[in-house]
Design an enzyme around this catalytic site. Structure first.
Site, PDB file in Angstrom:
ATOM      1  N   GLU A   1      -7.907  34.433 -26.292  1.00  0.00           N
ATOM      2  CA  GLU A   1      -7.182  35.567 -26.594  1.00  0.00           C
ATOM      3  C   GLU A   1      -5.535  35.303 -26.241  1.00  0.00           C
ATOM      4  O   GLU A   1      -5.490  34.649 -25.724  1.00  0.00           O
ATOM      5  CB  GLU A   1      -7.374  35.998 -25.302  1.00  0.00           C
ATOM      6  N   ASP A   2      -4.566  36.161 -27.365  1.00  0.00           N
ATOM      7  CA  ASP A   2      -3.433  36.092 -27.412  1.00  0.00           C
ATOM      8  C   ASP A   2      -3.062  36.467 -26.147  1.00  0.00           C
ATOM      9  O   ASP A   2      -2.084  36.329 -25.758  1.00  0.00           O
ATOM     10  CB  ASP A   2      -2.884  36.574 -28.688  1.00  0.00           C
TER      11      ASP A   2
ATOM     12  N   PHE B   1       6.996  45.000 -24.381  1.00  0.00           N
ATOM     13  CA  PHE B   1       6.100  44.905 -25.869  1.00  0.00           C
ATOM     14  C   PHE B   1       7.012  43.515 -26.084  1.00  0.00           C
ATOM     15  O   PHE B   1       7.613  43.511 -26.471  1.00  0.00           O
ATOM     16  CB  PHE B   1       6.565  45.888 -26.535  1.00  0.00           C
TER      17      PHE B   1
ATOM     18  N   ARG C   1       4.114  37.654 -36.792  1.00  0.00           N
ATOM     19  CA  ARG C   1       3.531  36.611 -36.637  1.00  0.00           C
ATOM     20  C   ARG C   1       3.903  34.844 -36.665  1.00  0.00           C
ATOM     21  O   ARG C   1       3.470  34.341 -35.602  1.00  0.00           O
ATOM     22  CB  ARG C   1       1.852  36.708 -37.379  1.00  0.00           C
TER      23      ARG C   1
ATOM     24  N   ASP D   1      -3.930  43.087 -22.374  1.00  0.00           N
ATOM     25  CA  ASP D   1      -2.750  44.112 -21.919  1.00  0.00           C
ATOM     26  C   ASP D   1      -3.745  45.368 -20.712  1.00  0.00           C
ATOM     27  O   ASP D   1      -3.730  44.829 -19.154  1.00  0.00           O
ATOM     28  CB  ASP D   1      -2.726  44.605 -23.666  1.00  0.00           C
TER      29      ASP D   1
END
Ligand code: IMP
Ligand code: MG
Length: 178
Positions: free
Chosen positions: A102-103, A155, A168, A106
């Site tokens: 997973e990136d 963010f 990206r 959160d």
């Protein structure tokens, strides 16, 4: 390039590519040791994890496989109205050692949903590898087996992560500054 503007926001570099790759290699070595002989199946969660998954795979030294999945929501008939569905999975997971790639984690709600969906495929074990974790935002009880970086609750973009579909392609990770 230490600053970038993406759409209406400015970002400043926070984790450089060289540092990312060094850490990814450490995690890759650890995963290789832990899954030796189990032929792990890496499940990369699109879109955000594509760069991490690519660099991570190059550091895995035990026989393994990779597949790319996506969590899609659709209007369901349950009370919450929003049901998640796993798409892109063609392999059988039964009895297999699965490593989710997973990136970012959160709130953790996406990962919780994914774990729930994967359980139905009866893997023998599921491990989680996340490039980034924002610990201050976690709303669920999750064991993240492999984390490259813990970051503050800001963010970020780059290295696969987007702001409204853009950024990206950036090699480094950037944090919003204004
Ligand atoms: P969670 O369900 O709250 O853990 O959200 C995880 C998803 O939100 C990730 O897979 C990302 O797509 C997105 N996300 C969370 N934080 C960020 C961020 O800082 N930048 C870009 N995407 C983010
Ligand atoms: Mg994601």
């Amino acid at each position: 390039m230490n600053k970038v503007k993406v759409l209406d926001r400015n970002f400043t570099v926070s984790i450089k590519e060289a540092e990312i790759l060094k850490r990814v290699a450490e995690i890759g070595a650890q995963i290789s040791r832990d899954t030796e002989g189990k032929k792990p199946l890496f499940l990369a969660v699109l879109n955000g994890s594509f760069m991490f998954a690519s660099d991570l795979m190059k550091t895995i030294t035990t026989p393994c496989e990779i597949s790319f999945v996506k969590l899609a929501s659709y209007e369901g008939t349950n009370s919450s109205g929003n049901v998640k569905q796993l798409i892109g999975l063609n392999e059988s997971l039964r009895g297999r050692c699965v490593v989710i790639v997973e990136d970012i984690i959160d709130s953790g709600l996406t990962m919780q949903e994914l774990l729930k969906l994967l359980k139905e495929y009866e893997p023998s074990e599921v491990r989680i590898a996340s490039l980034l974790v924002k610990p201050a935002n976690l709303q669920v009880n999750l064991t993240v087996d492999y984390t490259c970086f813990e970051i503050p609750n800001d963010f970020i973009i780059g290295y696969g992560l987007d702001y409204d579909g853009e950024a990206r392609n950036l090699r480094d990770i950037y944090t919003v500054c204004d």
